[in-house]
Design a protein around this motif. Structure first.
Motif, short mmCIF file in Angstrom:
data_model
loop_
_atom_site.label_atom_id
_atom_site.label_comp_id
_atom_site.label_asym_id
_atom_site.label_seq_id
_atom_site.Cartn_x
_atom_site.Cartn_y
_atom_site.Cartn_z
N PHE A 158 0.41 -1.26 0.16
CA PHE A 158 0.13 0.00 -0.11
C PHE A 158 0.61 1.55 0.19
O PHE A 158 0.42 2.27 -0.36
CB PHE A 158 -0.92 0.04 1.06
CG PHE A 158 -1.19 1.31 1.29
CD1 PHE A 158 -2.74 1.75 0.60
CD2 PHE A 158 -0.95 2.01 2.89
CE1 PHE A 158 -3.53 2.98 0.48
CE2 PHE A 158 -1.76 2.94 2.38
CZ PHE A 158 -2.72 4.09 1.67
N ASP A 257 -8.84 2.78 1.58
CA ASP A 257 -7.85 1.71 2.37
C ASP A 257 -8.56 0.95 3.24
O ASP A 257 -8.39 0.54 3.66
CB ASP A 257 -6.93 2.50 3.55
CG ASP A 257 -5.60 1.06 3.88
OD1 ASP A 257 -5.43 0.16 3.44
OD2 ASP A 257 -4.28 2.20 4.52
N PHE A 259 -7.18 -2.10 4.11
CA PHE A 259 -6.21 -3.08 4.52
C PHE A 259 -6.65 -4.39 5.64
O PHE A 259 -5.91 -5.39 5.40
CB PHE A 259 -5.31 -2.72 5.33
CG PHE A 259 -5.72 -1.42 6.69
CD1 PHE A 259 -7.10 -0.99 6.65
CD2 PHE A 259 -5.42 -2.27 7.88
CE1 PHE A 259 -7.65 -0.65 7.87
CE2 PHE A 259 -6.39 -2.37 9.16
CZ PHE A 259 -7.43 -1.80 9.26
N SER A 286 -4.11 -4.28 -0.28
CA SER A 286 -2.20 -5.21 0.45
C SER A 286 -2.60 -6.69 1.17
O SER A 286 -3.23 -7.21 1.93
CB SER A 286 -2.16 -3.63 1.99
OG SER A 286 -0.90 -5.16 2.36
#
Ligand code: PLP
Length: 457
Positions: A158, A257, A259, A286
């Motif tokens: 990321f 994001d 994540f 990610s």
């Protein structure tokens, strides 16, 4: 004297690094055509001055230890080490024991065995087409991400995706990037280093406050909508719509994001925000949390016109990331191993989170968790009479490492007391013992007041 002075200058200028072996006196004497005793004398002098060190049998080398090359990125500041600390309850990626070694190796072996000239050559800058194809299909299925493989770029984590987006925003005249408050402190610094101004926007029980965002002046925002880092709050349905309306209105972008959604119950996770507005949202993911940060695998899926600029910027930076890793990951996804692995981890982390909740109920009875379930860390709000930092210090004296909410806040002085407790590196037994110590430290802080406590974020 000439030998001594030139060697000293090479060490002082850093040309000869600590730990570098220099030629034997015999060899150097032959190389430069002087008698050996002259070289021996120069080496003796430099040894006496502390520049060189020599051990019989291992030759002469420059004093000191070779550097370990740990110039850290703002995103990954060196973890404070606390020798002897027994329980690490800090937020972070999964323990190395969770990495699916056998399955990953099987995929890597198959990829390497079958790799021809093309697979072993340079991969296209945006990623190996097959890996982009597999990943696009996977993200469409599990996260509702929309778009074509051509609009997805595989990045070195990321971190690289964020750096690329910052550069593109700067090139398009942006001066600021809004971020969540509380949020990832390393990201704020990283964004600042890119040249954009990170602007903190408060997070409450509904997630990022979009009205405050609209008032802050930025035209782009970095957000963790499905599971806010670190509070765990989910952006409400109402705010999701407000956010994409805002992005369209200001002709701006949202960097999503995503994540850690692999650790949220699939029945209980909202689709990617990107699915609401593929023209305004860049989806970023990610493998660092679900697999390992060492893979340095991340991805960006965004509007074609923006991704074109991203690719253009990247062309000046590098020539793509490891095709072998990308294909291994693609195989890992394609064979279902990624789904199986995440299911396994979800079960384990659910167990840990339940254990954490149970221990909090007994050890910190006045504390509460504003965020939803799942993930790898819990944001634990504390009653206002608790001094967060002295609790963190007291826990440390009791061999427990954890962080306070202030560490994530843009304005630490105004941040309500909280603990961020990670359970990626601590199993149920470690959580139980670590939290018992935190409970002792908590009780030392004194009695809670009698008036009711405001339990909002
Ligand atoms: C909020 C957040 N986003 C993204 C990442 C992943 O970053 P990277 O892929 O560069 O390792 C992390 C770190 O694990 C993180 O804490």
């Amino acid at each position: 004297m000439q030998i001594r002075d030139s060697l000293r200058a090479l060490v002082e200028s850093g040309t000869l690094k600590p730990g570098t072996r220099i030629p034997s006196s015999r060899q150097l004497a032959v190389d430069i055509g002087v008698s050996r005793s002259v070289v021996v004398e120069a080496y003796d002098q430099l040894t006496a001055e502390g520049y060189l060190t020599g051990r019989r049998g291992s030759g002469t080398s420059v004093t000191g230890h070779p550097g370990d090359g740990t110039a850290a990125s703002a995103l990954t500041p060196p973890e404070e080490t606390a020798p002897g600390a027994r329980w690490d309850l800090r937020a972070g990626p999964s323990d190395s024991v969770a990495f699916p070694r056998a399955e990953w190796l099987r995929c890597a072996t198959a990829v390497i065995t079958g790799a021809g000239r093309q697979e072993l050559g340079y991969a296209p800058l945006a990623g190996v087409p097959h890996a982009r194809h597999v990943l696009t299909g996977y993200l469409g299925r599990v996260r509702g991400v929309r778009g074509r493989p051509e609009d997805l770029m595989i990045t070195s984590g990321f971190a690289q995706g964020l750096a690329l987006i910052c550069r593109v925003l700067l090139d398009r005249g942006h001066t600021a990037l809004a971020v969540e408050d509380p949020g990832h402190p390393g990201e704020r610094e990283f964004i600042g280093q890119s040249g954009l101004r990170p602007v903190g926007v408060p997070v409450d029980d509904e997630g990022l406050d979009v009205e405050r965002l609209a008032a802050c002046g930025a035209r782009a925002v970095l957000i963790t909508p499905a599971h806010q880092f670190p509070t765990g709050v989910r952006l409400s349905r109402r705010r999701r719509q407000l956010l994409v309306d805002w992005a369209r209105e200001v002709d701006g972008y949202v960097l999503e994001d995503d994540f850690d959604t692999g650790f949220l119950d699939p029945a209980d996770r909202p689709p990617a925000l990107q699915s609401l507005a593929p023209d305004r949202v860049v989806y970023a993911g990610s493998a660092s949390k679900t697999l390992a940060p060492a893979l340095r695998l991340g991805w960006l899926a965004g509007p074609p016109e923006l991704m074109e600029s991203v690719e253009h910027v990247r062309a000046g930076w590098d020539i793509g990331c490891s095709g072998i890793e990308q294909l291994t990951f693609a195989r890992f996804v394609d064979t279902g191993a990624f789904d199986r692995h995440q299911r396994r981890l979800r079960t384990e982390f659910r167990r840990r989170r339940r254990s954490l909740r149970a221990h909090l109920d007994t050890q910190l009875p006045d504390a509460w968790l504003p965020g939803g379930d799942g993930g790898l860390q819990a944001y634990v709000r504390l009653p206002p009479h608790i001094d967060e930092q002295s609790l963190v210090r007291a826990a440390r004296r009791r061999s427990v490492l954890l962080r306070g909410g202030r560490d994530y806040s843009v304005s630490p002085a105004e941040s309500p007391p909280a603990l961020v407790i990670g359970y990626a590196k601590a199993n149920c037994a470690a959580l139980s013992r670590g939290l018992a110590e935190v409970g002792e430290a908590y009780r030392e802080q004194g009695e809670p007041p009698r008036e009711p406590v405001d339990r909002s974020t």
